[in-house]
Design a protein around this motif. Structure first.
Motif, short mmCIF file in Angstrom:
data_model
loop_
_atom_site.label_atom_id
_atom_site.label_comp_id
_atom_site.label_asym_id
_atom_site.label_seq_id
_atom_site.Cartn_x
_atom_site.Cartn_y
_atom_site.Cartn_z
N ASP A 131 1.63 15.60 -2.70
CA ASP A 131 0.37 14.95 -3.06
C ASP A 131 0.02 15.20 -4.54
OD1 ASP A 131 -1.56 13.20 -2.08
OD2 ASP A 131 -2.98 14.80 -1.60
N ARG A 183 -0.91 10.42 -3.71
CA ARG A 183 -0.35 9.28 -2.97
C ARG A 183 0.38 9.67 -1.70
NH1 ARG A 183 3.51 6.50 -6.25
NH2 ARG A 183 3.67 8.20 -7.75
N ASP A 228 0.82 -1.21 0.00
CA ASP A 228 0.00 0.00 0.00
C ASP A 228 0.85 1.26 0.00
OD1 ASP A 228 -2.93 -0.93 0.55
OD2 ASP A 228 -1.64 -2.16 1.82
N LEU A 229 1.99 1.19 0.69
CA LEU A 229 2.75 2.42 0.88
C LEU A 229 4.20 2.13 1.22
CD1 LEU A 229 3.08 2.90 4.31
CD2 LEU A 229 0.61 3.07 4.00
N GLN A 236 -6.97 12.77 -4.15
CA GLN A 236 -7.37 12.07 -2.92
C GLN A 236 -7.83 13.08 -1.86
OE1 GLN A 236 -4.56 9.67 -0.74
NE2 GLN A 236 -3.05 11.31 -0.53
N THR A 261 -4.67 6.00 -5.73
CA THR A 261 -4.30 6.95 -4.67
C THR A 261 -4.04 6.17 -3.38
OG1 THR A 261 -6.54 7.29 -3.84
CG2 THR A 261 -5.85 8.68 -5.69
N LEU A 262 -3.40 6.84 -2.42
CA LEU A 262 -3.15 6.17 -1.14
C LEU A 262 -4.48 5.88 -0.44
CD1 LEU A 262 -1.41 5.10 1.12
CD2 LEU A 262 -0.94 7.45 1.83
N ARG A 263 -5.42 6.84 -0.50
CA ARG A 263 -6.72 6.58 0.13
C ARG A 263 -7.44 5.40 -0.51
NH1 ARG A 263 -8.28 10.20 3.80
NH2 ARG A 263 -6.90 12.00 3.94
N ASN A 293 -5.97 2.85 -1.97
CA ASN A 293 -5.27 1.64 -1.49
C ASN A 293 -5.76 1.22 -0.12
OD1 ASN A 293 -3.69 1.85 -3.76
ND2 ASN A 293 -1.82 2.48 -2.69
N GLY A 340 1.61 4.31 -2.11
CA GLY A 340 1.54 5.50 -1.28
C GLY A 340 2.92 5.91 -0.78
N GLY A 366 1.22 10.81 2.25
CA GLY A 366 0.78 10.67 3.63
C GLY A 366 1.78 11.35 4.54
#
Lengths: 447, 447
Positions: A113, A119, A51-52, A208, A420-422, A424, A90, A121
């Motif tokens: 971002d 992506r 994920d990240l 995101q 996007t990270l969200r 994921n 991410g 955080g």
């Protein structure tokens, strides 16, 4: 809603966060300052559908600091450089609220971002090392409780700044000469206990909405901060029971803070020792442990206690009474060491070995490790793990031998759900506070 | 020593720093927040053998701010992302000393310098817009003279931090377990009028030693700062005579400060209007000018005067007496406008058109422009130019039609001399102050 999987982060920590990790024969000695090492490992993590990637940080060193922290790339510039080498994974950077201006933090994470196309955080920390104060013109490090109160206000200011532009603020109509719809630009005008920030921020939101907020403090105050604002937590847990208790506590605090406990994801660190058989893995773990010298173990033990010099005490007497030491540093870690040393009646020597060597609860064959990971996940002790890349061989073993077992069982994903990270993490895109207000007032008008 | 050429920077300013530039039909409306636009243009500049790309900045906006500044990527994250798309061109980011901690600035530029393998530069500014104070918890913007005194100390601290590690500080001997030679790590222990910074910094030097220092303030105090610490200057000059006077003044101040005047390079901005013939080019310039509306011209005129509202005055009366206004903002620009308006007896309307439209002294056919550039260079008015990319068509015309003429004449280079920004610019690699001291003391011992 997308199917729920065990979430996976990859901690890119160059030559490693411990005193000895850099000596691994397969790890380039300059990994912590080599952007190619970071790009390559981020790409590997992305290929394995993590994920990240996660970057730890600290703005203070002494000559005895562990090698990775001594000499390393700065997280925001690092991840901006990694963004171009990846497209779905991410990018989570640690940054302290104690020594950075909210306006600059909002800008840099907002920029990351956009650069990464949604992506980014931010792992919010308050800095546990008192010496950091000296790098920022302060006589004394900010008090622990004050640090966390400041952190909460800091994050709220940053999130407020991120909403400066509504998503439809830019018509960019060249014909009529209208670049901006000024009614969609909002100043924050924040005046609080610790910060005054007028705004607006000079950057728009990504797809995101806002970067994802992580938190990593383990003290009572740290947990409360997480319950109020974090969407992810990075933590270290020694065994299932401890992890489960932590998990339940955080979810409960989050619900008590009026938030959906599914919107905070808990990622203990994961440093597995993998070999063909459980016996081999245990032998490797023991050998790693054997390479650690006591002097360095004592330095590492001292870190949460503001680099207190433990070599001054009798090694074979009980863990010394250091009083209040550590309560203004990494309080959560310091308290935990004090508590366990007392409960288990450990000597100083035993305490140093126990905490400096950081014994992993994940030692064994790929099957053993996959089983244990599944047990923690299904047993409700974790939402995911933050895997620390300690060597290329260990990373390969995890990706090629452990993950396929978990994938076959449907515990980890085979493909990304989004970009996007969200997406994921299955976290909601936060509505812009001003658009929301407008919609609400429209609804009221229609009612 | 490498042959001396006219130096070339490319200002990557997205949709452009003026009020109207974004309306160019070939310019993507989102250029300022689109990392692909930056990567593509940096690659084009590198293919054309430019020395560097340059990012302007400002941490404050109002709804009337020019489109590029309204919504844009942050310079350090931006250039870290561009680093991976390029390999030889220098990367210069603007950052203010007024609202950033020296430790963070040193870290981020040091990191960009490693990420880009020795191609980073820092354009030091002090922020001319008083409103910025409100984004950083201050009631009032820092006074102009104080800002520059702080800037000098800030840069010295950052340069001191950059030398924390001597170049041979890391044996990384896995066999013996020696990562760091502790005698090569140095704390700064700076205690000055404005900053106290203990250090050491947690990042080592790149192969160019330290990032290159640029400066862009035009006031008397700004020029003195440049003479003391800058290795490059970004400036705006309206004609050869003005440019020559500025050039001579800076070189003289630099010599007076005890430095080699060849180690400070002067780059006026360059926004040529290029067409097949001089007449066509002039017609294009006039048409551009015609697109500007007076309201926006007045906003743009107000910028160096802290966004003073000039629409309140009689447009056809002489340029109004605004007293001390602007002296705490962009003082150099404000003073210059006041001076020229008085000397040439301009009305407010004439002043607005004159300064808001920024008439270019480079309008004509490729040959005309090449001749004029060569005249400024050979006439000792510039070391290089900072070309502002105002549209893809204009950039292409400059690269494909103007540069080949200059290349044929040996005025600009055909190939890069090296791979660092210092190598591009012919600037020396600064010796580490601690290694120097050590060598000096060794020499003394041997004498």
């Amino acid at each position: 809603m997308a199917k729920k999987y065990l979430r996976l982060g990859a901690i890119l920590s160059g030559v490693g966060t411990t005193q000895n990790a850099w000596r691994h024969p397969d790890l380039p000695g300059d990994a912590s300052v080599n952007i190619d090492w970071y790009r390559e490992n981020a790409r590997k993590a992305e290929a394995a559908k993590f994920d990240l990637v996660f970057i730890v940080d600290s703005p203070y060193i002494t000559p005895d600091t562990a090698p990775h922290f001594l000499n390393r790339l700065e997280p925001l510039t690092l991840l901006s450089a990694v963004a171009g080498a990846t497209s779905k994974i991410g990018l989570v950077a640690t940054l302290t609220t104690s020594y950075n201006e909210p306006y600059n933090v909002a800008r840099q994470f907002g920029s990351l971002d956009l650069i990464s196309n949604g992506r980014a955080g931010w792992n919010v920390v308050t800095t546990g090392l008192e010496g950091a104060a000296g790098n920022y013109g302060r006589e004394e490090h900010i008090d622990h409780e004050v640090r966390y109160a400041r952190a909460l206000e800091h994050v709220k200011v940053v999130q407020g700044l991120w909403d400066s532009y509504e998503d439809d603020a830019f018509p960019r109509d060249k014909e009529r000469g209208v670049f901006l719809d000024k009614s969609k630009l909002h100043a924050l005008n924040h005046k609080g206990e610790f910060f005054s920030v007028t705004g607006p921020l000079n950057i728009s939101r990504s797809r995101q909405g806002q970067p994802v907020i992580f938190q990593a403090g383990d003290s009572d105050t740290g947990r409360d901060l997480a319950a109020k604002v974090a969407e992810g937590i990075y933590t270290n847990q020694e065994n299932f029971e401890e992890a489960k208790a932590f998990y339940d506590d955080i979810k409960q605090r989050t619900a008590a803070a009026g938030r959906n406990p599914d919107h905070i994801l808990i990622f203990p660190g994961l440093v597995p020792v993998i070999a063909d058989t459980d016996e081999e893995a245990q032998a490797i773990a023991d050998a790693e442990f054997g390479k650690l010298d006591l002097k360095k173990a004592l330095v590492q033990l001292g870190r949460p206690f503001n680099y207190h010099d433990f070599s001054q005490y009798d090694l074979d007497a009980p863990f010394p009474d250091v009083g209040n030491l550590g309560s203004n540093g990494y309080r959560g870690s310091a308290d935990r060491i004090k508590r366990i040393a007392a409960a288990e009646k450990l000597t100083l020597r035993e305490t140093a070995w126990r905490f400096a060597a950081r014994p992993s609860p994940f030692v064994g064959s790929p099957l053993t490790i996959a089983n244990e990971i599944e047990r923690w996940y299904k047993g409700g002790a974790v939402d995911g793990f933050n895997f620390r890349i300690s060597s290329p061989t260990n990373f390969d073993a995890f990706v090629n031998k452990v993950l396929p077992i978990l994938r076959e069982r449907g515990v980890v994903r085979s493909e990304y759900d989004g970009e996007t990270l969200r997406a994921n993490l299955g976290l909601p895109v936060p509505a812009n506070r001003y658009s929301e207000a407008e919609e609400a007032s429209r609804e009221t008008a229609l009612a």
